[in-house]
Design a protein around this motif. Structure first.
Motif, PDB file in Angstrom:
ATOM      1  N   PHE A  11       0.834  -1.201   0.000  1.00  0.00           N
ATOM      2  CA  PHE A  11       0.000   0.000   0.000  1.00  0.00           C
ATOM      3  C   PHE A  11       0.871   1.255   0.000  1.00  0.00           C
ATOM      4  CE2 PHE A  11      -2.360   3.317   2.270  1.00  0.00           C
ATOM      5  CZ  PHE A  11      -3.456   3.437   1.429  1.00  0.00           C
ATOM      6  N   LEU A  12       1.965   1.227   0.756  1.00  0.00           N
ATOM      7  CA  LEU A  12       2.880   2.362   0.784  1.00  0.00           C
ATOM      8  C   LEU A  12       3.487   2.631  -0.593  1.00  0.00           C
ATOM      9  CD1 LEU A  12       4.845   1.965   4.124  1.00  0.00           C
ATOM     10  CD2 LEU A  12       3.163   3.697   3.543  1.00  0.00           C
ATOM     11  N   ILE A  13       3.844   1.582  -1.286  1.00  0.00           N
ATOM     12  CA  ILE A  13       4.419   1.734  -2.623  1.00  0.00           C
ATOM     13  C   ILE A  13       3.400   2.342  -3.581  1.00  0.00           C
ATOM     14  CG2 ILE A  13       5.331   0.476  -4.616  1.00  0.00           C
ATOM     15  CD1 ILE A  13       6.569  -1.485  -2.548  1.00  0.00           C
ATOM     16  N   VAL A  14       2.173   1.840  -3.529  1.00  0.00           N
ATOM     17  CA  VAL A  14       1.111   2.357  -4.398  1.00  0.00           C
ATOM     18  C   VAL A  14       0.822   3.821  -4.079  1.00  0.00           C
ATOM     19  CG1 VAL A  14      -1.350   2.142  -4.946  1.00  0.00           C
ATOM     20  CG2 VAL A  14       0.084   0.112  -4.837  1.00  0.00           C
ATOM     21  N   GLU A  20       3.104  10.942  -6.570  1.00  0.00           N
ATOM     22  CA  GLU A  20       3.950  11.475  -7.633  1.00  0.00           C
ATOM     23  C   GLU A  20       3.156  11.750  -8.904  1.00  0.00           C
ATOM     24  OE1 GLU A  20       6.381  11.580 -11.046  1.00  0.00           O
ATOM     25  OE2 GLU A  20       5.350   9.722 -10.582  1.00  0.00           O
ATOM     26  N   ARG A  21       2.137  10.971  -9.176  1.00  0.00           N
ATOM     27  CA  ARG A  21       1.382  11.082 -10.424  1.00  0.00           C
ATOM     28  C   ARG A  21       0.186  12.026 -10.344  1.00  0.00           C
ATOM     29  NH1 ARG A  21       3.321   7.760 -14.664  1.00  0.00           N
ATOM     30  NH2 ARG A  21       4.687   6.238 -13.736  1.00  0.00           N
ATOM     31  N   THR A  22      -0.223  12.424  -9.157  1.00  0.00           N
ATOM     32  CA  THR A  22      -1.409  13.255  -8.995  1.00  0.00           C
ATOM     33  C   THR A  22      -1.124  14.689  -9.432  1.00  0.00           C
ATOM     34  OG1 THR A  22      -2.107  11.917  -7.129  1.00  0.00           O
ATOM     35  CG2 THR A  22      -3.119  14.058  -7.331  1.00  0.00           C
ATOM     36  N   LYS A  23      -2.015  15.239 -10.242  1.00  0.00           N
ATOM     37  CA  LYS A  23      -1.858  16.611 -10.721  1.00  0.00           C
ATOM     38  C   LYS A  23      -2.438  17.621  -9.734  1.00  0.00           C
ATOM     39  CE  LYS A  23      -0.135  15.575 -14.752  1.00  0.00           C
ATOM     40  NZ  LYS A  23       1.257  15.783 -15.013  1.00  0.00           N
ATOM     41  N   ASP A  24      -3.489  17.258  -9.025  1.00  0.00           N
ATOM     42  CA  ASP A  24      -4.122  18.150  -8.060  1.00  0.00           C
ATOM     43  C   ASP A  24      -3.309  18.137  -6.763  1.00  0.00           C
ATOM     44  OD1 ASP A  24      -5.966  19.846  -6.881  1.00  0.00           O
ATOM     45  OD2 ASP A  24      -7.232  18.196  -6.203  1.00  0.00           O
ATOM     46  N   VAL A  29      -1.634  16.003  -1.245  1.00  0.00           N
ATOM     47  CA  VAL A  29      -1.389  16.180   0.190  1.00  0.00           C
ATOM     48  C   VAL A  29      -2.212  15.183   1.003  1.00  0.00           C
ATOM     49  CG1 VAL A  29      -1.728  17.773   2.116  1.00  0.00           C
ATOM     50  CG2 VAL A  29      -0.683  18.568   0.016  1.00  0.00           C
ATOM     51  N   VAL A  30      -3.445  14.950   0.609  1.00  0.00           N
ATOM     52  CA  VAL A  30      -4.289  13.987   1.323  1.00  0.00           C
ATOM     53  C   VAL A  30      -3.723  12.571   1.182  1.00  0.00           C
ATOM     54  CG1 VAL A  30      -6.585  12.922   1.352  1.00  0.00           C
ATOM     55  CG2 VAL A  30      -6.350  15.402   1.175  1.00  0.00           C
ATOM     56  N   ILE A  31      -3.277  12.235  -0.018  1.00  0.00           N
ATOM     57  CA  ILE A  31      -2.674  10.918  -0.229  1.00  0.00           C
ATOM     58  C   ILE A  31      -1.379  10.794   0.569  1.00  0.00           C
ATOM     59  CG2 ILE A  31      -1.666   9.388  -1.967  1.00  0.00           C
ATOM     60  CD1 ILE A  31      -3.592  10.686  -4.005  1.00  0.00           C
ATOM     61  N   PHE A  32      -0.603  11.871   0.617  1.00  0.00           N
ATOM     62  CA  PHE A  32       0.638  11.873   1.391  1.00  0.00           C
ATOM     63  C   PHE A  32       0.351  11.704   2.885  1.00  0.00           C
ATOM     64  CE2 PHE A  32       4.114  14.185   3.550  1.00  0.00           C
ATOM     65  CZ  PHE A  32       5.163  13.381   3.153  1.00  0.00           C
ATOM     66  N   VAL A  38      -0.096   5.292   7.466  1.00  0.00           N
ATOM     67  CA  VAL A  38       0.269   3.880   7.320  1.00  0.00           C
ATOM     68  C   VAL A  38       1.689   3.641   7.826  1.00  0.00           C
ATOM     69  CG1 VAL A  38       0.648   2.026   5.645  1.00  0.00           C
ATOM     70  CG2 VAL A  38      -1.358   3.463   5.471  1.00  0.00           C
ATOM     71  N   MET A  39       2.579   4.608   7.597  1.00  0.00           N
ATOM     72  CA  MET A  39       3.939   4.469   8.131  1.00  0.00           C
ATOM     73  C   MET A  39       3.937   4.421   9.654  1.00  0.00           C
ATOM     74  SD  MET A  39       6.507   3.967   6.245  1.00  0.00           S
ATOM     75  CE  MET A  39       7.761   4.322   7.437  1.00  0.00           C
ATOM     76  N   SER A  40       3.101   5.238  10.281  1.00  0.00           N
ATOM     77  CA  SER A  40       3.043   5.203  11.742  1.00  0.00           C
ATOM     78  C   SER A  40       2.471   3.876  12.236  1.00  0.00           C
ATOM     79  CB  SER A  40       2.239   6.383  12.281  1.00  0.00           C
ATOM     80  OG  SER A  40       0.900   6.311  11.876  1.00  0.00           O
TER      81      SER A  40
END
Length: 79
Positions: A11-14, A20-24, A29-32, A38-40
């Motif tokens: 999931f982290l890789i996806v 990186e691919r999102t234009k908006d 930021v929400v995806i980040f 998930v990292m936590s």
């Protein structure tokens, strides 16, 4: 438990590729932020609660808020 860890890592890789691919920029930021969440969770599963709390507080909380403030002062989409 190993399968759950593998699912989270995939999931982290996806999510990293999606950011990186999102234009908006706001969507990125929400995806980040979900990446940091998930990292936590992964740090918590690796029995590093101090690192998990730091990732949740700084990685998700402060960084996301900072990005949103910066985006509110600029254009929202990339050319």
């Amino acid at each position: 438990m190993q399968i759950f860890n593998l699912i989270l890592i995939l999931f982290l890789i996806v999510v990293a590729i999606a950011v990186e691919r999102t234009k908006d920029l706001l969507s990125a930021v929400v995806i980040f932020a979900s990446y940091g969440l998930v990292m936590s969770i992964l740090w918590l599963l690796l029995r590093a609660p101090d690192v998990a709390m730091t990732e949740a507080a700084i990685g998700v909380g402060i960084t996301t808020n900072l990005f949103i403030v910066v985006i509110s002062r600029t254009r929202r989409t990339e050319k």
